[in-house]
Design a protein around this motif. Structure first.
Motif, PDB file in Angstrom:
ATOM      1  N   LEU A 139       0.848  -1.153  -0.368  1.00  0.00           N
ATOM      2  CA  LEU A 139       0.365  -0.218  -0.108  1.00  0.00           C
ATOM      3  C   LEU A 139       0.966   1.712   0.372  1.00  0.00           C
ATOM      4  O   LEU A 139       0.194   2.320  -0.568  1.00  0.00           O
ATOM      5  N   GLU A 140       1.988   1.619   0.959  1.00  0.00           N
ATOM      6  CA  GLU A 140       2.424   2.216   0.416  1.00  0.00           C
ATOM      7  C   GLU A 140       3.177   2.713  -0.853  1.00  0.00           C
ATOM      8  O   GLU A 140       3.466   3.752  -1.390  1.00  0.00           O
ATOM      9  N   GLU A 141       3.789   1.471  -1.327  1.00  0.00           N
ATOM     10  CA  GLU A 141       4.167   1.333  -3.053  1.00  0.00           C
ATOM     11  C   GLU A 141       2.961   1.871  -3.903  1.00  0.00           C
ATOM     12  O   GLU A 141       3.498   3.348  -3.856  1.00  0.00           O
ATOM     13  N   ARG A 142       1.456   2.007  -3.075  1.00  0.00           N
ATOM     14  CA  ARG A 142       0.735   2.393  -4.004  1.00  0.00           C
ATOM     15  C   ARG A 142       0.418   4.098  -3.917  1.00  0.00           C
ATOM     16  O   ARG A 142      -0.029   4.989  -4.702  1.00  0.00           O
ATOM     17  N   TRP A 143       0.387   4.436  -2.698  1.00  0.00           N
ATOM     18  CA  TRP A 143       0.134   6.163  -2.326  1.00  0.00           C
ATOM     19  C   TRP A 143       1.099   6.665  -1.750  1.00  0.00           C
ATOM     20  O   TRP A 143       0.917   8.058  -1.513  1.00  0.00           O
ATOM     21  N   ARG A 191       3.802  10.195  -2.150  1.00  0.00           N
ATOM     22  CA  ARG A 191       3.651  10.786  -2.569  1.00  0.00           C
ATOM     23  C   ARG A 191       5.490  10.808  -3.027  1.00  0.00           C
ATOM     24  O   ARG A 191       5.501  12.361  -3.328  1.00  0.00           O
ATOM     25  N   PHE A 192       6.040  10.326  -2.165  1.00  0.00           N
ATOM     26  CA  PHE A 192       7.298  10.397  -2.431  1.00  0.00           C
ATOM     27  C   PHE A 192       8.715   9.342  -2.649  1.00  0.00           C
ATOM     28  O   PHE A 192       9.256   9.471  -3.464  1.00  0.00           O
ATOM     29  N   ARG A 193       7.574   8.765  -3.538  1.00  0.00           N
ATOM     30  CA  ARG A 193       7.979   7.873  -5.138  1.00  0.00           C
ATOM     31  C   ARG A 193       6.651   8.585  -5.983  1.00  0.00           C
ATOM     32  O   ARG A 193       6.317   8.547  -6.336  1.00  0.00           O
ATOM     33  N   PRO A 194       8.291   8.640  -7.701  1.00  0.00           N
ATOM     34  CA  PRO A 194       7.045   9.723  -7.923  1.00  0.00           C
ATOM     35  C   PRO A 194       6.224   8.165  -9.154  1.00  0.00           C
ATOM     36  O   PRO A 194       5.651   8.689 -10.161  1.00  0.00           O
ATOM     37  N   ASP A 195       7.340   6.567  -9.036  1.00  0.00           N
ATOM     38  CA  ASP A 195       6.769   5.521  -9.663  1.00  0.00           C
ATOM     39  C   ASP A 195       5.203   5.530  -9.520  1.00  0.00           C
ATOM     40  O   ASP A 195       4.325   4.222  -9.181  1.00  0.00           O
ATOM     41  N   SER A 253       1.617   9.887  -7.387  1.00  0.00           N
ATOM     42  CA  SER A 253       1.855  10.326  -7.663  1.00  0.00           C
ATOM     43  C   SER A 253       2.041  10.220  -9.666  1.00  0.00           C
ATOM     44  O   SER A 253       1.911  11.231  -9.765  1.00  0.00           O
ATOM     45  N   ARG A 254       1.376   9.328  -9.927  1.00  0.00           N
ATOM     46  CA  ARG A 254       1.570   9.223 -11.591  1.00  0.00           C
ATOM     47  C   ARG A 254      -0.196  10.083 -11.892  1.00  0.00           C
ATOM     48  O   ARG A 254      -0.092  10.280 -12.816  1.00  0.00           O
ATOM     49  N   SER A 307       9.741  12.617   2.884  1.00  0.00           N
ATOM     50  CA  SER A 307       9.654  11.729   3.614  1.00  0.00           C
ATOM     51  C   SER A 307      10.314  12.833   4.556  1.00  0.00           C
ATOM     52  O   SER A 307      11.091  13.042   4.960  1.00  0.00           O
ATOM     53  N   PHE A 308       9.195  12.000   5.892  1.00  0.00           N
ATOM     54  CA  PHE A 308       9.710  13.340   7.067  1.00  0.00           C
ATOM     55  C   PHE A 308      11.451  13.045   7.512  1.00  0.00           C
ATOM     56  O   PHE A 308      11.672  14.130   8.228  1.00  0.00           O
TER      57      PHE A 308
END
Length: 303
Positions: free
Chosen positions: A37-41, A43-47, A51-52, A101-102
């Protein structure tokens, strides 16, 4: 049998407890699902899907079922909280310096880009098509799922654990906790709420929002991550921490943020409107309970 694990995810600490014969295997399932879920949601991962979606604002984009559901819930929550919770705060977060990221903020060496109040656009122009699972953001609008994503992740993973055979489960993602099923304690699921109360739930959720956790200082001025949509600046209400008890962690998280931004008077009305309960801590450190919060407290737990 009981198994548990603590691990970093979604820029915070997660704590998963599973009760049942296959508890050890199911804890591993929870870790994988939260990381997915982190990979999908993020905002710090451009892919990431989020982000898309932000990158193609103005053009419809088909999303996975879980991400479409998250965006749809965020838009509904904006309406349900009269705009106090607003997922379109992303540009405002970046303007006040929260653009990574914080844990990296302290080493960023970058100054906020603030020229004055700039209200957030809100969700009125966001188009959702459930039939095709497409979302179109208005041009220039970008969203952040940080105000609902941790709670929703806790809800989804807790429900999946029970579906997969767990007798009971507790999923805590950064202080947003969802519990269900058999607990390892005779008092039910016992949850420490911001060191000011201990609640006991048979099933349900607790979520805490605070202006004292994700905060940073630039040029002698303090900032925090809870943006007031009316100004696009960190909220300056008479509350510093709000903990909400509800049926789901996603909506408890949403209501907690809305209440903290709205302040004690309006915030109390939001809690009662949604038939929830809250513990509110003011800037003066005064503590108040709304909606029958005391009914969930475990007597003598802090004695």
């Amino acid at each position: 049998m009981r198994a548990e694990r603590q691990f970093p995810v979604m820029g915070s600490e997660a704590h998963v407890i599973v009760v049942g014969a296959a508890a050890g295997q199911l804890v591993g399932l929870a870790v994988r699902e939260l990381e997915a879920l982190e990979e999908r949601w993020s905002r710090f991962r451009p892919d990431s899907e989020l982000s898309r979606l932000n990158a193609v604002a103005g053009t419809p984009l088909e999303l996975s079922p879980v991400t479409f559901d998250a965006v749809q819930r965020a838009v509904e929550a904006w309406r349900d909280t009269f705009g106090y919770y607003d997922p379109t705060v992303l540009p405002a977060l970046e303007r006040v310096g929260y653009d990574r990221s914080f844990e990296l903020l302290a080493h960023a060496g970058r100054r906020p880009r603030i020229e004055g109040p700039l209200p957030c656009p809100g969700c009125v122009g966001i188009e959702l098509d459930p039939a095709t699972r497409t979302v179109r953001l208005p041009a220039g609008v970008a969203i952040d799922l940080g105000g609902i994503g941790k709670g929703l992740a806790a809800d989804l993973v807790c429900e999946h654990l029970l579906d997969a055979g767990a007798d009971g489960a507790s999923v805590n993602v950064g202080g947003d906790v969802r519990v269900a099923g058999a607990s390892p304690s005779p008092d039910g699921w016992v949850i420490d709420v911001d060191d000011r109360a201990v609640v006991s739930l048979a099933e349900g959720a607790v979520a805490t929002s605070s202006t004292t956790r994700r905060c940073w200082t630039v040029g002698g001025r303090g900032y925090h991550h809870l943006i007031d949509p009316a100004t696009g600046l960190p909220a300056e209400s008479d509350l510093v921490t709000v903990s909400v008890v509800g049926a789901t962690a996603a909506f408890a998280e949403v209501v907690g943020k809305a209440v903290l931004i709205a302040g004690r008077s309006i915030g109390s009305s939001i809690v009662v409107e949604h038939q929830m309960a809250a513990l509110m801590v003011g800037a003066d450190r005064g503590v108040s309970r709304v909606g029958g919060f005391e009914e969930y407290e475990l007597a003598g737990a802090l004695a």
